[in-house]
Structures are given as C-alpha cells and as structure tokens.
Design an enzyme around this catalytic site. Structure first.
Site, PDB file in Angstrom:
ATOM      1  N   HIS A  12       0.829  -1.212   0.000  1.00  0.00           N
ATOM      2  CA  HIS A  12       0.000   0.000   0.000  1.00  0.00           C
ATOM      3  C   HIS A  12       0.867   1.268   0.000  1.00  0.00           C
ATOM      4  CE1 HIS A  12      -0.391  -0.531   4.696  1.00  0.00           C
ATOM      5  NE2 HIS A  12       0.688   0.187   4.416  1.00  0.00           N
ATOM      6  N   HIS A  59      -1.449   5.198   9.688  1.00  0.00           N
ATOM      7  CA  HIS A  59      -0.149   5.860   9.744  1.00  0.00           C
ATOM      8  C   HIS A  59      -0.274   7.191  10.482  1.00  0.00           C
ATOM      9  CE1 HIS A  59      -0.058   3.072   6.332  1.00  0.00           C
ATOM     10  NE2 HIS A  59       1.248   2.991   6.508  1.00  0.00           N
ATOM     11  N   HIS A 193      10.942  -3.205   3.519  1.00  0.00           N
ATOM     12  CA  HIS A 193      11.374  -1.824   3.381  1.00  0.00           C
ATOM     13  C   HIS A 193      11.744  -1.230   4.735  1.00  0.00           C
ATOM     14  CE1 HIS A 193       7.078  -1.373   4.268  1.00  0.00           C
ATOM     15  NE2 HIS A 193       7.159  -0.069   4.356  1.00  0.00           N
ATOM     16  N   GLU A 240       4.920  -5.040   8.572  1.00  0.00           N
ATOM     17  CA  GLU A 240       3.569  -4.897   8.023  1.00  0.00           C
ATOM     18  C   GLU A 240       3.060  -6.195   7.402  1.00  0.00           C
ATOM     19  OE1 GLU A 240       3.569  -0.129   6.852  1.00  0.00           O
ATOM     20  OE2 GLU A 240       3.630  -1.631   5.265  1.00  0.00           O
TER      21      GLU A 240
END
Length: 282
Positions: A12, A59, A193, A240
């Site tokens: 996402h 977030h 990441h 995630e």
C-alpha cells in the site's frame, strides 16, 4: 450464509496513490508496477464481491500515541479519506457494512479477541491505495468495506501467529452471518522496506518471495516467524507483512494461487501482490 471467497495481498505504498492521483501511471518508472494489477482488475470485476474486510495499518491519521489499538474494526456506515498532511486523496468515501462488522466484532470478542470497535474515523493510504489498485478511479467504490486496523507502527505489534489465528476467527464469524454475501479478505502493507537509519532503502527480494511462496498451499510456517526475523531480513517496516497473515488465516487450511506479482522498486520499497482462493474440497 456469508462466505469468504478469496484473499488479496498487496503493498500500500503511498507513492503509488500519488502516481494514480497525478496521472503518472503511464510513466516508464510506474508502468511495471501497475501492469501487475491489470489481471486483478479484470478478475475482481468478474467476482463482484459484496464486502471486503480490508486489513491495513493506520499511519498516525486516525490513531496516534494517545490511543494505540492492537486490532480495531470499523463498524460505521462511512469512512472519509484522511488528510495525511497534503490534503485527503481525491477518492470516494469508503462505505461500510455495519451489520456484518458488528456481527464480526461480537463473534471475535466472544472468541476471546479483544477488538477495539471504531464507529468514526478517517482512513489513510493504507486502506485507499489497495482500493485504487484493484478498482481504479471510480466515482464510488463498487464494494462495501470493513476496515480492520492493526498496530504495526508502535512496539509491540501482534505476532504472526496471533494474526493468523485472528484470520481463522474472522472466517468463523463470516460463516455464521446469515445473509448471503460474497466476502473477500485483503491483507495489505509491506513488503520489505526500511524508511530510516543506516539501512534506509533495504529491500530483500529473496525473503519477500519466500513469504509469497508460504501463502500458497497448506503450509503454515509463516505464522511462526518471530518479530526479530522480520526486522533483520525485511527492515523496520517489513513487519507490516503480518497483516497478510490475517488474510491467509481467513482462507482456511489450503489455498490456490490465482495471480502473483512482485516488482522492485516503487519509491523506496518492494511491491508485492497475490490473489488466493480457498480450496474447500466441496
């Protein structure tokens, strides 16, 4: 009864949403990313799900350090896109399914999962980018969405095993809902990441593809991967991927892969995408 017919896993990345909103999807840099979703757009148009249970992480839009739910389910009728500092994305409001959401919340809590029930919140790129990848830019989303937010931002996040078990409990909850509904479960976020520090920009394609392999078939080894392995192998934001395990757990013991896509890079991360269907033996 309601039934879970498919699972979708996807990154996402916020830059993907910006590329869509700014009309950059045809640029050379972005073409390979979006090409991997062409099949999925055709497929979901043919499947016509009634409801998507969309697992994502906030977030610091709806939640912040004042309030950190491990698992939160959106039971409201409508969720507007969040302003993440540069204005809300130009996408439609998300329309919920309160009857099913409240049923799932009740079932999960009685199944001993301590869910936080949210009736009003905005939803950020973690939820809206997957919708854009799968549905494009419609005037209204062609599916009702139940947001399921997972804390993978602030330590401690839930374990992969707990996420997989939550998916199993969601399956039980959906199958006990009396209305005839075609339900999909999406797990979003990742893949490998890291956004800060000396390892910023880390991408581990071999580990990412091992993870995608593990979602297929009947194995459940992914549920036992410890937090430290995610951190070491996939960077600080790779955690995630535990949200994909909620999707996988909801599909039952055996899955079949319909479509798979992996591309590096998009912004400073890897993009992963998979479409699975449960194999029930019926």
């Amino acid at each position: 009864m309601a039934r879970i017919t498919a699972g979708v896993g996807t990154s996402h990345v916020p830059a993907i949403g910006a590329a869509i909103d700014l009309g950059k999807t045809g640029e050379d840099y972005w073409k390979p990313v979006f090409a991997g979703y062409d099949w999925s757009k055709d497929w979901i148009a043919s499947q016509k799900p009634d409801v998507v249970i969309l697992v994502y992480n906030d977030h610091a839009s709806a939640f912040d350090m004042k309030f950190i739910p491990t698992f939160a389910i959106g039971c409201g009728e409508r969720f507007a896109p969040a302003d993440e500092g540069w204005g809300p994305r130009p996408v439609p409001d998300v329309i919920g399914h309160p009857d099913l959401a409240w049923h799932i919340a009740q079932s999960l809590i009685l199944d001993e999962f301590d869910m936080t029930i949210i009736n009003e919140m905005t939803v950020d790129h973690g939820l809206t980018v997957p919708l854009s990848l799968m549905f494009g830019q419609p005037e209204a989303w062609p599916v009702k969405v139940i947001p399921l937010a997972v804390n993978v931002v602030t330590y401690p996040p839930p374990t992969g095993n707990r996420c997989w078990a939550l998916g199993e409990a969601i399956r039980r909850a959906v199958e006990s809902f009396p209305e005839d509904l075609n339900v999909q479960v999406w797990g979003t976020g990742g893949m490998s990441h890291q956004l800060q520090g000396p390892r910023a920009g880390l991408i581990n394609a071999a580990w990412d593809n091992m993870f995608l392999d593990g979602l297929i078939g009947e194995g459940d080894a992914l549920r036992h991967i410890p937090h430290i392995e995610y951190l070491r192998e996939t960077g600080s934001e790779g955690i995630e991927m535990v949200m994909w395990l909620i999707m996988r757990g909801a599909l039952g013991p055996l899955t079949h892969c319909l479509h798979r896509h992996y591309h590096v890079p998009a912004s400073n991360t890897a993009v992963g995408h998979i479409v699975l269907e449960p194999v029930t033996g019926d």
